[in-house]
Design an enzyme around this catalytic site. Sequence first.
Site, short mmCIF file in Angstrom:
data_model
loop_
_atom_site.label_atom_id
_atom_site.label_comp_id
_atom_site.label_asym_id
_atom_site.label_seq_id
_atom_site.Cartn_x
_atom_site.Cartn_y
_atom_site.Cartn_z
N VAL A 1 22.80 0.76 19.26
CA VAL A 1 22.19 1.89 18.56
C VAL A 1 22.46 1.80 17.07
O VAL A 1 21.58 2.05 16.23
CB VAL A 1 22.72 3.23 19.12
CG1 VAL A 1 22.28 4.40 18.25
CG2 VAL A 1 22.25 3.42 20.55
N ALA A 2 23.69 1.44 16.70
CA ALA A 2 24.05 1.38 15.29
C ALA A 2 23.38 0.23 14.57
O ALA A 2 23.04 0.32 13.39
CB ALA A 2 25.57 1.27 15.16
N GLU B 1 16.19 1.67 14.34
CA GLU B 1 15.04 2.23 15.06
C GLU B 1 14.32 3.31 14.26
O GLU B 1 13.17 3.64 14.54
CB GLU B 1 15.46 2.79 16.42
CG GLU B 1 16.36 4.02 16.37
CD GLU B 1 17.81 3.71 16.10
OE1 GLU B 1 18.55 4.64 15.75
OE2 GLU B 1 18.19 2.53 16.23
N ASP C 1 -15.35 -1.55 -13.47
CA ASP C 1 -16.54 -1.13 -14.20
C ASP C 1 -16.12 -0.75 -15.62
O ASP C 1 -14.97 -0.36 -15.85
CB ASP C 1 -17.18 0.09 -13.53
CG ASP C 1 -17.84 -0.27 -12.20
OD1 ASP C 1 -18.46 -1.34 -12.14
OD2 ASP C 1 -17.74 0.52 -11.26
N ASP D 1 -18.75 2.81 -7.77
CA ASP D 1 -19.09 4.22 -7.61
C ASP D 1 -20.38 4.45 -6.84
O ASP D 1 -20.65 5.56 -6.39
CB ASP D 1 -19.19 4.90 -8.97
CG ASP D 1 -20.19 4.22 -9.91
OD1 ASP D 1 -20.92 3.31 -9.45
OD2 ASP D 1 -20.23 4.59 -11.09
N ASP E 1 -22.15 -0.41 -4.02
CA ASP E 1 -20.82 -0.96 -4.28
C ASP E 1 -19.97 -1.04 -3.02
O ASP E 1 -18.94 -1.71 -3.01
CB ASP E 1 -20.07 -0.10 -5.31
CG ASP E 1 -20.63 -0.25 -6.71
OD1 ASP E 1 -21.13 -1.34 -7.02
OD2 ASP E 1 -20.57 0.72 -7.49
N GLU F 1 28.54 -4.20 10.56
CA GLU F 1 29.16 -3.52 11.71
C GLU F 1 29.25 -4.45 12.92
O GLU F 1 30.29 -4.55 13.59
CB GLU F 1 28.36 -2.28 12.07
CG GLU F 1 28.37 -1.19 11.00
CD GLU F 1 27.37 -0.08 11.31
OE1 GLU F 1 27.05 0.09 12.50
OE2 GLU F 1 26.92 0.60 10.38
N ASN G 1 26.96 4.97 11.56
CA ASN G 1 25.50 4.85 11.55
C ASN G 1 24.85 6.14 11.07
O ASN G 1 23.89 6.13 10.30
CB ASN G 1 25.03 4.50 12.96
CG ASN G 1 23.55 4.14 13.00
OD1 ASN G 1 23.11 3.25 12.28
ND2 ASN G 1 22.80 4.83 13.84
N THR H 1 26.13 6.85 7.01
CA THR H 1 25.74 5.90 5.95
C THR H 1 24.28 5.47 6.05
O THR H 1 23.70 5.04 5.05
CB THR H 1 26.65 4.65 5.98
OG1 THR H 1 26.48 3.97 7.24
CG2 THR H 1 28.10 5.05 5.81
N ASP H 2 23.68 5.51 7.23
CA ASP H 2 22.29 5.08 7.36
C ASP H 2 21.30 6.22 7.13
O ASP H 2 20.10 6.00 7.14
CB ASP H 2 22.03 4.50 8.77
CG ASP H 2 22.64 3.12 8.93
OD1 ASP H 2 23.37 2.71 8.01
OD2 ASP H 2 22.38 2.48 9.96
#
Length: 947
Positions: free
Chosen positions: A300-301, A305, A347, A659, A663, A728, A765, A768-769
């Site tokens: 998970v850490a 995800e 243009d 425009d 185009d 980690e 996690n 810090t994440d």
Amino acid sequence: MPVTSADPIIDEPYRQTAEEVVAALKTQPQSGLSLTEAARRLEHYGRNELDAVPPRPQWLKFLDQFTDVLVLLLLAAAMISAVIWLQERDTTLPYEALAIFAIVILNALMGYIQEARAERAAAALRQMSATHSSVIRDGDRRSIPAAELVPGDIVFIAEGDTIPADARLIESTSLQTVEAALTGESLPVSKHVAPITGTPELGDQHNMVFSGTTAVYGHGSAVVTATRMRTAMGRIAGMLEKAPDEITPLQRELDRVGKALAVTVVVIALVMIGTIFLVSDISGFSEIFDVLILGVALAVAAVPEGLPAVVTAVLSLGMQRMAKNKAIIRRLAAVETLGSATVIASDKTGTLTRNEMTVRRLITASGGANLSGTGYALHGDIQLVGPQSRGEPLQFELTRALTAAERANNAVLQERDGNWSVQGDPTEGALIVAARKAGLLPEVLDARFARVGEVPFSSERKLMSTVHTDAEQPERLVAVTKGAPDILLARCTHELVGRDAVALTEARRAEIMASNDALAQEALRTLGVAFRSLPTDRPDHDAFEEDVEHDLVFLGLIGMIDPPRQEARAAVARAQAAGIRSIMITGDHPVTAAIIAAELGITSGGRAITGVELAAMTEAELDRAVQEVCVYARVNPEHKLRIVKALQRAGETVAMTGDGVNDAPALKAADIGVAMGITGTDVSKEAADMVLADDNFATIVAAVAEGRAIFSNIRKFLRYLLSSNIGEVMTMFFGILLADVIGLTGAATGGVVLPLLATQILWINLVTDGAPALALGVDPADKDVMRQPPRPRGEGVITGRMWVGIFFVGAIMTVGTLFVFDAALPGGMIEGSGTLAYGQTMAFTTLVMFQLFNVFNARSDERSVFHGLFTNRWLWSAVVLSLLLHACVVYTPFLQDAFSTVSLNTGDWLFCAAVSSSVLWLRELSKIATRRIGGDTISAGVSERSA
């Protein structure tokens, strides 16, 4: 809200005359609805939008955060941990279960908030890019969001517009619409205003226009008869599928990287679990459970995800910043592509120039005139020049020329609060202003020359004609034509000299074209005007075709200027410094185009390729030309597509502006299609990736800079997240592998031997994440973001050099954390005296601080961390918040029990900080080496692109 008997709803409006429908809807073609009545009807009928799919409830969106397999495993682990606690009762509370559960909830909340923020940003962008319609209310013509239309509104329809609601036509001038979305008929359908008998199918209701279809030719006006779900489109809306969420190439790549990391981490976790079982004396279900939960926590850490949600939030917030600066991004993928643009093909009119045309010169057979004043304000004089400047012939010629220019015109000059503006084509607006300066009043001209027909302008003919009755000579009709002088002159047989039509000689034709070239040398855009008389008994009185544009009497040349935008030159220079080449594409005279291009710094004396030359070129010749030529003049929209493809074959990443309806193919083919928000048609906006709200070239360059900054920020938090997560994983892996070396085995009292606990990894996690990574996503743009060469085409979001830096930082974290861990424990390579809980707390704190130091490293792979150190206040706030949260875990008794930590003294904190700061100094040394090795290469790359 149900419709009452007082509400003006018309059944089968195609059966009735336009006048009957207008009367039944209680409106007026000349003044439209009043603002009060329009507001009342809007409240009653609702906004002119199809019923949307009911939004997903917020509580379900929150539950979506728990559908990830790893998160479900953590929840299961928390429950198992609680069951084990119930059996053993070894602590006051099930701290481990509570800690895991709390972290999962906090992670879910963060994910939910990020996704909600991204959704709000996307909704705001959709509102900014909403379609507008030209309507008349309280007698004033104005542009309003199409969602605010109500039955009874009088709408104006021009070529390229998307029809905003079902409406009964009041006027139609060669109007054609494409109704394939409703009827499946791919060919354009001609429209008229006459009633239709019988019960025609939808595709045969030729006096109606329908919501969602597109006008591809001509123009007209109509009265809205149905909005929302009452439209033909609304009735079949149930068959329309909800559009899938857009997935950008960047998100796909991140998803691929995330899955690769997931597989890698799972393998490492399995190896680690196996190693633990081999090197540790595992006994009992609770210890086995601890090992398994460690593997899940590590996965998970280590797996980012949440990256897709973070990326979406950063992209959406960046798009909102762009929108505030007049660049509305319609597709997320465009943000990624902007950073790698190498060519901006623009243009001229309105983009590089102000699009406020002003007539400066008139030239007729007997002389000419100079006009003063700028813009659309009616301030200025007309000064006659030439040998007959005081003669009646010149005055008569000028009056006729300006009358023709004013009549062959669909623009509307408006004054509001002292400011003059033009609804319609700026060139036509300038002609109206010139006529007013000459004293030609609209009521006088309308009384004498009433319009009865029109041959609309087309880019192929480069001409536009209108046909009028003449109240002073009722036996004739008058056709007036304006357009490109060279094309118009070829269709003229005579010239007005005084009051007489004199046959044109070849010598005189040459003189006229020489005058045209002289005006172009002054950077004036030139138009020719001409007329002819027609019999009133023409068999096709109501259907005028191009044949009226022959046997014309030439009236004169009109020279006008659209001055360059002051900010455009600086923007061209800024793009050049960024290695981006600017290209001008215009329908103007090549001499005019070259002069404006030189003034803007696009080219210095380079040649301009005309549309005729371009059409004659082979593919190979064009491929060579586009690498050198920066100015294309007298080109058709179809030529743009060839230019785009030739540039792309040369390896360029092309931003192309446009425009018009024609185009659209070039905008689709370009890497970044840019539509004009003011003058652009709905078709061009739909085909584009970006819409300029101010039609300004400088906005494109600013958007490129913002796009580069956004992409750079995405790389910053990727660099940070991946290096921290790898740190980690490596810390845990080598901590277990080297347990004997670092004294971990000796400090253990039996059971599982771990440098960090599962709850500690999850906490790292979370702390810090989260906030630090998001703060990197809003990092201020580097000042030299537009001094670097464009990102190479096809370069991935994570480069090889980035991966080297990521693993280098991960290795520093691993060595430093294990060093502190070893120094805290008795035995190992460095003798310590602490308990296992003390050693784990020290390692825990060091790894947290490593990552907080690393967040500053991640701002650049090359620049020193001390450059702009205090420019991101959000980043400093996030770091301080993370430290405070970690201090709570270290000192709060309840959290100490939950995370198995002990209190640290000041010396401990200083030791952890000193070691963890090594990631800063060592990364600084590597950056110095990188700058010395790569500096010359970068500078050379910019110089090569600029050249």
